[in-house]
Design a protein around this motif. Structure first.
Motif, PDB file in Angstrom:
ATOM      1  N   CYS A  56       1.673   8.246  17.178  1.00 48.44           N
ATOM      2  CA  CYS A  56       2.786   9.044  16.700  1.00 48.44           C
ATOM      3  C   CYS A  56       2.544  10.429  17.288  1.00 48.44           C
ATOM      4  O   CYS A  56       1.606  11.120  16.890  1.00 48.44           O
TER       5      CYS A  56
ATOM      6  N   ASP B 264       0.805   8.731  -0.917  1.00 48.38           N
ATOM      7  CA  ASP B 264       1.102   9.339   0.380  1.00 48.38           C
ATOM      8  C   ASP B 264      -0.206   9.805   0.991  1.00 48.38           C
ATOM      9  O   ASP B 264      -0.980  10.506   0.337  1.00 48.38           O
ATOM     10  N   ARG B 265      -0.428   9.422   2.239  1.00 45.40           N
ATOM     11  CA  ARG B 265      -1.617   9.893   2.954  1.00 45.40           C
ATOM     12  C   ARG B 265      -1.189  10.403   4.320  1.00 45.40           C
ATOM     13  O   ARG B 265      -0.668   9.631   5.136  1.00 45.40           O
TER      14      ARG B 265
ATOM     15  N   TRP C 137      -2.090   1.728  10.337  1.00 47.17           N
ATOM     16  CA  TRP C 137      -0.654   1.455  10.150  1.00 47.17           C
ATOM     17  C   TRP C 137       0.132   2.718  10.514  1.00 47.17           C
ATOM     18  O   TRP C 137       0.692   3.396   9.648  1.00 47.17           O
ATOM     19  N   VAL C 138       0.178   3.026  11.786  1.00 51.03           N
ATOM     20  CA  VAL C 138       0.751   4.311  12.230  1.00 51.03           C
ATOM     21  C   VAL C 138       2.229   4.438  11.832  1.00 51.03           C
ATOM     22  O   VAL C 138       3.031   3.551  12.097  1.00 51.03           O
TER      23      VAL C 138
ATOM     24  N   ARG D 124       7.222   1.939  11.510  1.00 50.94           N
ATOM     25  CA  ARG D 124       5.774   2.064  11.386  1.00 50.94           C
ATOM     26  C   ARG D 124       5.123   0.722  11.682  1.00 50.94           C
ATOM     27  O   ARG D 124       5.753  -0.333  11.550  1.00 50.94           O
TER      28      ARG D 124
ATOM     29  N   ASN E 234       8.776   9.235   4.007  1.00 53.23           N
ATOM     30  CA  ASN E 234       7.327   9.297   3.770  1.00 53.23           C
ATOM     31  C   ASN E 234       6.577   8.059   4.241  1.00 53.23           C
ATOM     32  O   ASN E 234       5.413   8.134   4.602  1.00 53.23           O
ATOM     33  N   ARG E 235       7.235   6.897   4.183  1.00 57.45           N
ATOM     34  CA  ARG E 235       6.561   5.649   4.591  1.00 57.45           C
ATOM     35  C   ARG E 235       6.608   5.423   6.088  1.00 57.45           C
ATOM     36  O   ARG E 235       6.119   4.408   6.568  1.00 57.45           O
TER      37      ARG E 235
ATOM     38  N   TRP F  69       5.925   6.662  11.806  1.00 59.72           N
ATOM     39  CA  TRP F  69       6.751   7.402  12.780  1.00 59.72           C
ATOM     40  C   TRP F  69       6.290   7.054  14.203  1.00 59.72           C
ATOM     41  O   TRP F  69       6.095   7.920  15.052  1.00 59.72           O
TER      42      TRP F  69
ATOM     43  N   LEU G 288      -0.958  -2.289   1.218  1.00 62.82           N
ATOM     44  CA  LEU G 288      -1.349  -1.233   2.161  1.00 62.82           C
ATOM     45  C   LEU G 288      -2.333  -0.373   1.397  1.00 62.82           C
ATOM     46  O   LEU G 288      -2.041   0.066   0.282  1.00 62.82           O
TER      47      LEU G 288
ATOM     48  N   TYR H 248     -12.897   7.281   9.519  1.00 62.24           N
ATOM     49  CA  TYR H 248     -12.607   5.890   9.165  1.00 62.24           C
ATOM     50  C   TYR H 248     -13.601   4.905   9.777  1.00 62.24           C
ATOM     51  O   TYR H 248     -13.235   3.893  10.355  1.00 62.24           O
TER      52      TYR H 248
HETATM   53  N1  LIG Z   1       1.678   9.111  11.924  1.00 58.71           N
HETATM   54  C1  LIG Z   1       0.773   8.921  10.949  1.00 58.71           C
HETATM   55  N2  LIG Z   1       0.537   7.664  10.524  1.00 58.71           N
HETATM   56  C2  LIG Z   1      -0.359   7.445   9.531  1.00 58.71           C
HETATM   57  C3  LIG Z   1      -1.096   8.508   8.946  1.00 58.71           C
HETATM   58  C4  LIG Z   1      -0.824   9.823   9.412  1.00 58.71           C
HETATM   59  O1  LIG Z   1      -1.406  10.810   8.943  1.00 58.71           O
HETATM   60  N3  LIG Z   1       0.123   9.978  10.400  1.00 58.71           N
HETATM   61  N4  LIG Z   1      -2.033   8.231   7.957  1.00 58.71           N
HETATM   62  C5  LIG Z   1      -2.585   6.886   7.950  1.00 58.71           C
HETATM   63  C6  LIG Z   1      -3.399   6.582   6.769  1.00 58.71           C
HETATM   64  S1  LIG Z   1      -4.996   7.145   6.782  1.00 58.71           S
HETATM   65  C7  LIG Z   1      -2.939   5.793   5.740  1.00 58.71           C
HETATM   66  S2  LIG Z   1      -3.944   5.336   4.477  1.00 58.71           S
HETATM   67  C8  LIG Z   1      -1.542   5.334   5.721  1.00 58.71           C
HETATM   68  C9  LIG Z   1      -0.846   5.853   4.465  1.00 58.71           C
HETATM   69  O2  LIG Z   1       0.456   5.382   4.409  1.00 58.71           O
HETATM   70  P1  LIG Z   1       1.467   5.899   3.304  1.00 58.71           P
HETATM   71  O3  LIG Z   1       1.524   7.405   3.378  1.00 58.71           O
HETATM   72  O4  LIG Z   1       2.760   5.218   3.597  1.00 58.71           O
HETATM   73  O5  LIG Z   1       0.908   5.466   1.983  1.00 58.71           O
HETATM   74  O6  LIG Z   1      -0.782   5.759   6.855  1.00 58.71           O
HETATM   75  C10 LIG Z   1      -1.491   5.833   8.071  1.00 58.71           C
HETATM   76  N5  LIG Z   1      -0.564   6.162   9.122  1.00 58.71           N
END
Ligand SMILES: Nc1nc2c(c(=O)[nH]1)N[C@H]1C(S)=C(S)[C@@H](COP(=O)(O)O)O[C@H]1N2
Ligand SMILES: [Mo]
Length: 393
Positions: free
Chosen positions: A137, A33-34, A195-196, A184, A178-179, A198, A79, A218
Protein backbone atom coordinates in the motif's frame (compact mmCIF):
# COMPACT_ATOMS: atom_id res chain seq x y z
CA UNK A 1 -6.56 12.49 -1.18
CA UNK A 2 -8.05 12.83 2.28
CA UNK A 3 -5.99 11.25 5.03
CA UNK A 4 -7.36 10.65 8.50
CA UNK A 5 -5.04 10.50 11.51
CA UNK A 6 -1.29 10.83 10.94
CA UNK A 7 2.00 9.00 10.76
CA UNK A 8 2.77 10.16 14.30
CA UNK A 9 -0.64 9.25 15.70
CA UNK A 10 -2.28 6.41 13.78
CA UNK A 11 -5.60 4.93 14.88
CA UNK A 12 -5.09 1.90 17.11
CA UNK A 13 -7.97 0.65 19.23
CA UNK A 14 -9.68 -2.55 20.34
CA UNK A 15 -13.20 -3.26 21.60
CA UNK A 16 -13.80 -4.73 25.06
CA UNK A 17 -13.53 -8.50 24.71
CA UNK A 18 -16.88 -9.17 26.43
CA UNK A 19 -18.54 -7.14 23.67
CA UNK A 20 -16.60 -9.07 21.01
CA UNK A 21 -17.82 -12.50 22.06
CA UNK A 22 -21.46 -11.42 21.95
CA UNK A 23 -21.57 -12.20 18.24
CA UNK A 24 -20.02 -14.88 16.08
CA UNK A 25 -19.65 -12.40 13.18
CA UNK A 26 -17.95 -9.18 14.25
CA UNK A 27 -19.43 -5.92 13.01
CA UNK A 28 -16.88 -3.95 11.02
CA UNK A 29 -17.59 -0.93 13.24
CA UNK A 30 -16.80 -2.94 16.40
CA UNK A 31 -13.62 -4.61 15.08
CA UNK A 32 -10.19 -3.45 16.24
CA UNK A 33 -8.17 -0.96 14.20
CA UNK A 34 -4.45 -1.40 13.69
CA UNK A 35 -2.59 1.16 11.60
CA UNK A 36 1.03 2.13 11.11
CA UNK A 37 0.11 5.39 9.42
CA UNK A 38 -2.86 7.53 8.39
CA UNK A 39 -6.04 6.11 6.89
CA UNK A 40 -6.41 6.99 3.19
CA UNK A 41 -9.83 7.77 1.70
CA UNK A 42 -9.54 6.24 -1.76
CA UNK A 43 -11.75 6.96 -4.77
CA UNK A 44 -12.73 3.48 -6.01
CA UNK A 45 -13.31 4.76 -9.56
CA UNK A 46 -9.70 5.78 -10.05
CA UNK A 47 -7.98 3.14 -7.91
CA UNK A 48 -5.91 0.37 -9.53
CA UNK A 49 -4.09 -2.67 -8.24
CA UNK A 50 -0.93 -3.23 -10.26
CA UNK A 51 0.14 -6.85 -10.73
CA UNK A 52 3.85 -6.96 -11.54
CA UNK A 53 7.18 -8.66 -10.95
CA UNK A 54 7.64 -12.16 -12.32
CA UNK A 55 4.50 -12.22 -14.47
CA UNK A 56 4.17 -12.45 -18.26
CA UNK A 57 1.94 -9.38 -18.44
CA UNK A 58 1.96 -6.51 -16.00
CA UNK A 59 -1.68 -5.58 -15.46
CA UNK A 60 -3.51 -2.79 -13.69
CA UNK A 61 -6.88 -3.88 -12.41
CA UNK A 62 -9.63 -1.48 -11.46
CA UNK A 63 -12.01 -2.20 -8.62
CA UNK A 64 -14.66 -2.91 -11.27
CA UNK A 65 -12.32 -5.45 -12.93
CA UNK A 66 -11.69 -7.16 -9.58
CA UNK A 67 -15.39 -7.39 -8.86
CA UNK A 68 -16.67 -8.29 -12.31
CA UNK A 69 -13.96 -10.02 -14.38
CA UNK A 70 -13.18 -12.75 -11.88
CA UNK A 71 -15.25 -15.32 -10.05
CA UNK A 72 -16.01 -14.07 -6.53
CA UNK A 73 -15.32 -16.25 -3.49
CA UNK A 74 -16.39 -15.99 0.11
CA UNK A 75 -14.35 -17.12 3.09
CA UNK A 76 -15.23 -17.03 6.77
CA UNK A 77 -12.05 -16.17 8.63
CA UNK A 78 -10.91 -14.40 11.72
CA UNK A 79 -8.38 -11.59 11.39
CA UNK A 80 -5.98 -11.22 14.27
CA UNK A 81 -3.08 -8.95 15.07
CA UNK A 82 0.14 -10.83 15.85
CA UNK A 83 0.33 -8.68 19.00
CA UNK A 84 -3.08 -9.73 20.33
CA UNK A 85 -2.77 -10.61 24.07
CA UNK A 86 0.54 -8.76 24.38
CA UNK A 87 -0.71 -7.32 27.67
CA UNK A 88 -0.76 -10.80 29.17
CA UNK A 89 2.76 -11.55 27.99
CA UNK A 90 4.13 -8.34 29.47
CA UNK A 91 2.29 -8.67 32.77
CA UNK A 92 2.64 -12.45 33.25
CA UNK A 93 6.12 -12.92 31.80
CA UNK A 94 8.19 -9.75 31.29
CA UNK A 95 8.00 -6.27 29.73
CA UNK A 96 7.79 -6.25 25.92
CA UNK A 97 7.77 -3.59 23.19
CA UNK A 98 4.57 -2.73 21.38
CA UNK A 99 0.97 -1.58 21.72
CA UNK A 100 -0.55 -2.92 24.92
CA UNK A 101 -3.23 -5.07 23.27
CA UNK A 102 -5.53 -7.01 25.56
CA UNK A 103 -7.52 -9.81 23.88
CA UNK A 104 -9.58 -7.69 21.51
CA UNK A 105 -7.21 -7.34 18.54
CA UNK A 106 -9.20 -9.97 16.64
CA UNK A 107 -12.41 -10.13 14.63
CA UNK A 108 -14.37 -12.73 12.70
CA UNK A 109 -16.10 -12.14 9.38
CA UNK A 110 -17.02 -13.26 5.88
CA UNK A 111 -14.66 -11.80 3.28
CA UNK A 112 -15.52 -11.70 -0.41
CA UNK A 113 -13.55 -11.08 -3.58
CA UNK A 114 -11.58 -12.78 -6.36
CA UNK A 115 -8.95 -15.42 -5.64
CA UNK A 116 -5.50 -13.89 -6.13
CA UNK A 117 -4.63 -17.20 -7.80
CA UNK A 118 -7.02 -16.51 -10.67
CA UNK A 119 -5.55 -13.05 -11.16
CA UNK A 120 -1.99 -14.36 -11.26
CA UNK A 121 -2.96 -17.18 -13.63
CA UNK A 122 -4.43 -14.59 -15.97
CA UNK A 123 -1.30 -12.41 -15.78
CA UNK A 124 0.84 -15.52 -16.34
CA UNK A 125 3.44 -16.64 -13.84
CA UNK A 126 7.01 -16.17 -15.04
CA UNK A 127 8.85 -17.83 -12.16
CA UNK A 128 9.56 -21.36 -11.05
CA UNK A 129 10.60 -22.80 -7.72
CA UNK A 130 10.10 -21.11 -4.41
CA UNK A 131 8.85 -17.53 -4.69
CA UNK A 132 6.96 -14.89 -2.77
CA UNK A 133 4.04 -12.60 -3.42
CA UNK A 134 4.55 -9.12 -2.00
CA UNK A 135 1.66 -6.79 -1.17
CA UNK A 136 2.00 -3.03 -0.93
CA UNK A 137 0.00 0.00 0.00
CA UNK A 138 1.89 3.04 -1.24
CA UNK A 139 -0.93 5.49 -0.53
CA UNK A 140 0.71 6.97 2.57
CA UNK A 141 3.92 6.99 4.54
CA UNK A 142 3.94 4.78 7.62
CA UNK A 143 5.84 5.03 10.89
CA UNK A 144 8.93 3.08 9.89
CA UNK A 145 8.90 2.93 6.10
CA UNK A 146 7.68 4.86 3.05
CA UNK A 147 4.92 2.33 2.37
CA UNK A 148 3.20 -0.57 4.18
CA UNK A 149 3.99 -4.03 2.85
CA UNK A 150 4.49 -7.70 3.50
CA UNK A 151 4.65 -10.99 1.62
CA UNK A 152 3.61 -14.62 1.74
CA UNK A 153 4.75 -17.72 -0.16
CA UNK A 154 3.55 -17.97 -3.76
CA UNK A 155 2.59 -21.56 -2.96
CA UNK A 156 -0.13 -20.42 -0.53
CA UNK A 157 -1.50 -17.96 -3.08
CA UNK A 158 -1.70 -20.63 -5.79
CA UNK A 159 -3.51 -23.15 -3.57
CA UNK A 160 -7.24 -22.59 -4.21
CA UNK A 161 -8.00 -24.34 -0.92
CA UNK A 162 -6.23 -21.59 1.05
CA UNK A 163 -8.55 -18.81 -0.17
CA UNK A 164 -6.07 -15.97 -0.50
CA UNK A 165 -8.40 -13.30 -1.89
CA UNK A 166 -8.36 -9.62 -2.74
CA UNK A 167 -11.38 -8.73 -0.67
CA UNK A 168 -13.82 -6.05 -1.76
CA UNK A 169 -16.48 -6.92 0.80
CA UNK A 170 -16.85 -7.87 4.45
CA UNK A 171 -20.09 -9.40 5.71
CA UNK A 172 -21.98 -8.56 2.52
CA UNK A 173 -20.99 -4.90 2.35
CA UNK A 174 -18.13 -3.05 0.68
CA UNK A 175 -15.15 -2.84 3.04
CA UNK A 176 -15.34 0.17 5.32
CA UNK A 177 -12.59 2.75 4.96
CA UNK A 178 -10.91 1.52 8.15
CA UNK A 179 -10.93 -2.11 6.97
CA UNK A 180 -9.11 -1.22 3.74
CA UNK A 181 -11.63 0.13 1.21
CA UNK A 182 -11.70 -0.44 -1.66
CA UNK A 183 -9.51 -3.58 -1.55
CA UNK A 184 -7.41 -5.48 0.97
CA UNK A 185 -5.61 -8.80 1.04
CA UNK A 186 -7.25 -11.63 3.01
CA UNK A 187 -4.99 -14.54 4.00
CA UNK A 188 -6.92 -16.94 6.24
CA UNK A 189 -4.79 -18.42 9.04
CA UNK A 190 -2.02 -15.84 8.63
CA UNK A 191 -1.17 -12.90 10.92
CA UNK A 192 -3.07 -9.66 10.27
CA UNK A 193 0.18 -7.85 9.45
CA UNK A 194 0.18 -9.50 6.00
CA UNK A 195 -3.45 -8.56 5.22
CA UNK A 196 -2.46 -5.31 3.51
CA UNK A 197 -5.25 -2.72 3.45
CA UNK A 198 -5.77 -0.13 0.67
CA UNK A 199 -3.81 -2.48 -1.59
CA UNK A 200 -2.31 -0.98 -4.73
CA UNK A 201 0.43 -3.39 -5.76
CA UNK A 202 1.00 -7.16 -5.90
CA UNK A 203 4.49 -8.29 -6.92
CA UNK A 204 5.62 -11.83 -7.67
CA UNK A 205 9.26 -12.07 -6.66
CA UNK A 206 12.05 -14.43 -5.64
CA UNK A 207 12.55 -12.93 -2.17
CA UNK A 208 10.43 -11.89 0.77
CA UNK A 209 9.13 -8.33 0.91
CA UNK A 210 11.84 -6.08 2.30
CA UNK A 211 9.33 -3.78 3.97
CA UNK A 212 10.16 -2.85 7.57
CA UNK A 213 7.08 -4.67 8.90
CA UNK A 214 8.22 -7.87 7.25
CA UNK A 215 11.92 -7.70 8.12
CA UNK A 216 12.26 -5.76 11.39
CA UNK A 217 8.97 -6.36 13.11
CA UNK A 218 6.32 -9.10 13.45
CA UNK A 219 8.93 -11.76 14.11
CA UNK A 220 9.29 -14.00 17.16
CA UNK A 221 12.81 -13.22 18.35
CA UNK A 222 14.51 -15.82 20.57
CA UNK A 223 14.17 -15.14 24.33
CA UNK A 224 17.84 -14.16 24.79
CA UNK A 225 17.20 -11.08 22.64
CA UNK A 226 16.30 -8.50 25.27
CA UNK A 227 17.25 -5.08 23.92
CA UNK A 228 16.69 -3.02 20.80
CA UNK A 229 20.37 -3.31 19.90
CA UNK A 230 20.23 -7.10 20.17
CA UNK A 231 17.02 -7.11 18.15
CA UNK A 232 18.78 -5.20 15.35
CA UNK A 233 21.44 -7.91 15.20
CA UNK A 234 18.92 -10.73 15.22
CA UNK A 235 16.03 -9.73 12.96
CA UNK A 236 17.59 -11.30 9.88
CA UNK A 237 18.06 -14.63 11.67
CA UNK A 238 14.38 -15.37 12.24
CA UNK A 239 11.54 -15.78 9.75
CA UNK A 240 8.62 -13.34 9.54
CA UNK A 241 5.50 -14.50 11.40
CA UNK A 242 2.98 -16.10 9.10
CA UNK A 243 0.58 -18.70 10.60
CA UNK A 244 -1.12 -17.69 13.84
CA UNK A 245 -0.86 -20.06 16.85
CA UNK A 246 -3.75 -21.93 18.47
CA UNK A 247 -5.27 -19.77 21.18
CA UNK A 248 -8.16 -19.27 23.55
CA UNK A 249 -9.17 -16.39 25.75
CA UNK A 250 -11.62 -15.95 28.63
CA UNK A 251 -13.79 -12.90 27.95
CA UNK A 252 -16.33 -13.36 30.75
CA UNK A 253 -15.71 -12.91 33.64
CA UNK A 254 -12.90 -10.41 33.20
CA UNK A 255 -10.01 -10.34 35.66
CA UNK A 256 -10.93 -8.23 38.67
CA UNK A 257 -14.60 -8.22 37.76
CA UNK A 258 -17.30 -8.23 40.44
CA UNK A 259 -19.49 -11.20 39.61
CA UNK A 260 -23.12 -11.44 40.64
CA UNK A 261 -24.20 -15.07 40.36
CA UNK A 262 -27.58 -15.88 38.82
CA UNK A 263 -30.47 -16.98 41.01
CA UNK A 264 -29.42 -20.62 40.56
CA UNK A 265 -26.00 -19.74 42.01
CA UNK A 266 -24.23 -20.15 38.66
CA UNK A 267 -22.01 -17.83 36.72
CA UNK A 268 -21.19 -17.78 33.02
CA UNK A 269 -17.66 -18.31 31.76
CA UNK A 270 -17.23 -17.54 28.05
CA UNK A 271 -14.63 -16.61 25.48
CA UNK A 272 -13.30 -17.27 22.02
CA UNK A 273 -10.85 -19.80 20.63
CA UNK A 274 -8.91 -19.88 17.35
CA UNK A 275 -7.20 -22.78 15.62
CA UNK A 276 -3.57 -22.79 14.55
CA UNK A 277 -3.02 -21.56 10.98
CA UNK A 278 -4.96 -23.80 8.57
CA UNK A 279 -5.60 -26.51 11.16
CA UNK A 280 -9.13 -25.56 12.18
CA UNK A 281 -11.80 -25.78 13.20
CA UNK A 282 -11.45 -25.61 16.95
CA UNK A 283 -12.87 -28.90 18.22
CA UNK A 284 -12.65 -28.62 21.99
CA UNK A 285 -12.35 -25.94 24.66
CA UNK A 286 -11.76 -26.67 28.36
CA UNK A 287 -11.50 -24.62 31.51
CA UNK A 288 -9.64 -25.32 34.73
CA UNK A 289 -10.32 -23.86 38.17
CA UNK A 290 -7.29 -25.45 39.80
CA UNK A 291 -4.41 -24.20 37.65
CA UNK A 292 -4.45 -27.08 35.27
CA UNK A 293 -4.85 -29.99 37.72
CA UNK A 294 -8.21 -30.86 36.22
CA UNK A 295 -10.05 -29.61 33.14
CA UNK A 296 -13.71 -29.59 32.22
CA UNK A 297 -15.22 -29.15 28.79
CA UNK A 298 -17.00 -25.97 27.73
CA UNK A 299 -19.63 -25.83 25.03
CA UNK A 300 -18.81 -24.36 21.63
CA UNK A 301 -21.77 -22.11 20.94
CA UNK A 302 -23.32 -19.94 18.24
CA UNK A 303 -22.49 -20.97 14.70
CA UNK A 304 -20.30 -23.91 13.86
CA UNK A 305 -16.80 -22.57 13.35
CA UNK A 306 -15.06 -23.28 10.04
CA UNK A 307 -11.43 -23.94 9.28
CA UNK A 308 -10.30 -20.35 9.84
CA UNK A 309 -12.99 -18.86 11.99
CA UNK A 310 -12.92 -18.50 15.70
CA UNK A 311 -15.22 -20.47 17.99
CA UNK A 312 -17.23 -18.80 20.72
CA UNK A 313 -17.41 -21.01 23.80
CA UNK A 314 -19.36 -20.90 27.02
CA UNK A 315 -19.98 -22.85 30.20
CA UNK A 316 -21.80 -22.37 33.50
CA UNK A 317 -20.23 -23.09 36.87
CA UNK A 318 -21.31 -22.85 40.49
CA UNK A 319 -20.11 -19.55 41.93
CA UNK A 320 -18.81 -21.24 45.08
CA UNK A 321 -16.18 -23.00 42.99
CA UNK A 322 -14.57 -19.58 42.51
CA UNK A 323 -14.27 -18.72 46.19
CA UNK A 324 -10.71 -18.70 47.58
CA UNK A 325 -9.03 -22.01 48.11
CA UNK A 326 -8.51 -22.97 51.70
CA UNK A 327 -5.43 -21.32 53.10
CA UNK A 328 -4.85 -19.33 49.90
CA UNK A 329 -3.79 -15.70 49.98
CA UNK A 330 -5.38 -15.15 46.58
CA UNK A 331 -8.63 -13.21 46.67
CA UNK A 332 -10.25 -15.86 44.48
CA UNK A 333 -9.45 -18.72 42.18
CA UNK A 334 -8.16 -18.28 38.68
CA UNK A 335 -9.92 -19.62 35.66
CA UNK A 336 -7.82 -20.98 32.82
CA UNK A 337 -8.88 -21.96 29.31
CA UNK A 338 -7.24 -24.11 26.67
CA UNK A 339 -8.33 -25.53 23.32
CA UNK A 340 -7.69 -28.12 20.63
CA UNK A 341 -8.06 -27.93 16.85
CA UNK A 342 -8.77 -30.48 14.16
CA UNK A 343 -5.11 -30.56 13.14
CA UNK A 344 -4.24 -32.00 16.58
CA UNK A 345 -2.71 -28.83 18.01
CA UNK A 346 -3.31 -28.09 21.66
CA UNK A 347 -2.86 -24.85 23.55
CA UNK A 348 -0.41 -26.19 26.10
CA UNK A 349 0.15 -23.06 28.19
CA UNK A 350 3.81 -22.93 27.27
CA UNK A 351 4.56 -19.69 25.50
CA UNK A 352 8.03 -18.17 25.52
CA UNK A 353 8.60 -14.50 26.05
CA UNK A 354 9.79 -12.55 23.03
CA UNK A 355 10.98 -8.94 22.78
CA UNK A 356 8.14 -7.72 20.57
CA UNK A 357 5.47 -9.61 22.50
CA UNK A 358 3.96 -11.30 19.45
CA UNK A 359 2.18 -14.64 19.16
CA UNK A 360 1.22 -14.91 22.84
CA UNK A 361 -0.88 -18.02 23.40
CA UNK A 362 -0.47 -19.01 27.04
CA UNK A 363 -3.62 -20.35 28.67
CA UNK A 364 -6.58 -17.97 28.68
CA UNK A 365 -6.81 -16.59 32.21
CA UNK A 366 -9.12 -14.56 34.44
CA UNK A 367 -8.21 -13.87 38.06
CA UNK A 368 -8.98 -11.72 41.08
CA UNK A 369 -12.71 -11.76 40.49
CA UNK A 370 -14.90 -10.71 43.40
CA UNK A 371 -18.11 -12.59 44.04
CA UNK A 372 -20.98 -10.37 45.06
CA UNK A 373 -23.86 -12.67 45.82
CA UNK A 374 -27.40 -11.67 44.95
CA UNK A 375 -29.97 -11.80 47.79
CA UNK A 376 -30.84 -15.40 47.16
CA UNK A 377 -27.31 -16.69 47.28
CA UNK A 378 -26.23 -14.42 50.08
CA UNK A 379 -26.94 -16.73 52.97
CA UNK A 380 -25.31 -19.60 51.16
CA UNK A 381 -22.11 -17.60 50.55
CA UNK A 382 -21.91 -16.41 54.12
CA UNK A 383 -22.14 -20.00 55.22
CA UNK A 384 -19.41 -21.10 52.83
CA UNK A 385 -17.14 -18.18 53.64
CA UNK A 386 -17.36 -18.81 57.36
CA UNK A 387 -16.50 -22.44 56.72
CA UNK A 388 -13.44 -21.59 54.66
CA UNK A 389 -12.37 -18.89 57.10
CA UNK A 390 -12.48 -21.24 60.02
CA UNK A 391 -10.68 -23.86 57.94
CA UNK A 392 -7.94 -21.36 57.14
CA UNK A 393 -7.57 -20.19 60.74
N1 LIG B 1 -1.93 -0.54 4.48
C1 LIG B 1 -1.87 -1.09 5.70
N2 LIG B 1 -2.31 -2.36 5.85
C2 LIG B 1 -2.28 -2.94 7.07
C3 LIG B 1 -1.75 -2.26 8.20
C4 LIG B 1 -1.30 -0.93 8.01
O1 LIG B 1 -0.84 -0.26 8.95
N3 LIG B 1 -1.39 -0.39 6.75
N4 LIG B 1 -1.70 -2.92 9.43
C5 LIG B 1 -1.68 -4.37 9.39
C6 LIG B 1 -1.84 -5.01 10.70
S1 LIG B 1 -0.46 -5.10 11.67
C7 LIG B 1 -3.02 -5.59 11.09
S2 LIG B 1 -3.13 -6.45 12.53
C8 LIG B 1 -4.23 -5.48 10.25
C9 LIG B 1 -5.33 -4.78 11.04
O2 LIG B 1 -6.49 -4.71 10.28
P1 LIG B 1 -7.75 -3.89 10.77
O3 LIG B 1 -7.31 -2.47 11.06
O4 LIG B 1 -8.76 -4.01 9.68
O5 LIG B 1 -8.22 -4.55 12.03
O6 LIG B 1 -4.01 -4.75 9.04
C10 LIG B 1 -2.74 -4.91 8.45
N5 LIG B 1 -2.74 -4.22 7.19
MO1 LIG C 1 -0.92 -6.35 13.55
Amino acid sequence: MLLEYSVENPLNREPPVDQLVESFITKSSVAYDRNHGPIPHINPDTHYVRIDGAVDNVVELSIKDLGESFKQYEVLSSLQCAGNRRHTMRTELKEVNGIDWYSGAIMNGVWRGPLLRDILLQAGLAIEGSAHVAFSCTQTLVQDDWYYGGSIDLERVMDPEKFVILALELNGKPLSINRGFPVRVVIPGVAGARWVKWLDRVTVQRNESNNFYMQQDYKILPPHVETKEQAMENWHLVPPMQLMPINSVIAIPASGETIIPDADGKITVAGYAVPQGDDGPVIKVEISLDRGETWEEAEIVLEQPTKWSWAIWKTRIDFCRLLPEKGSTESSRRIWSRCWDKGGNVQDGKCQWNWRGVGYNGYGESKHMVIQPAEKTNELVKGIQSISLSAAA
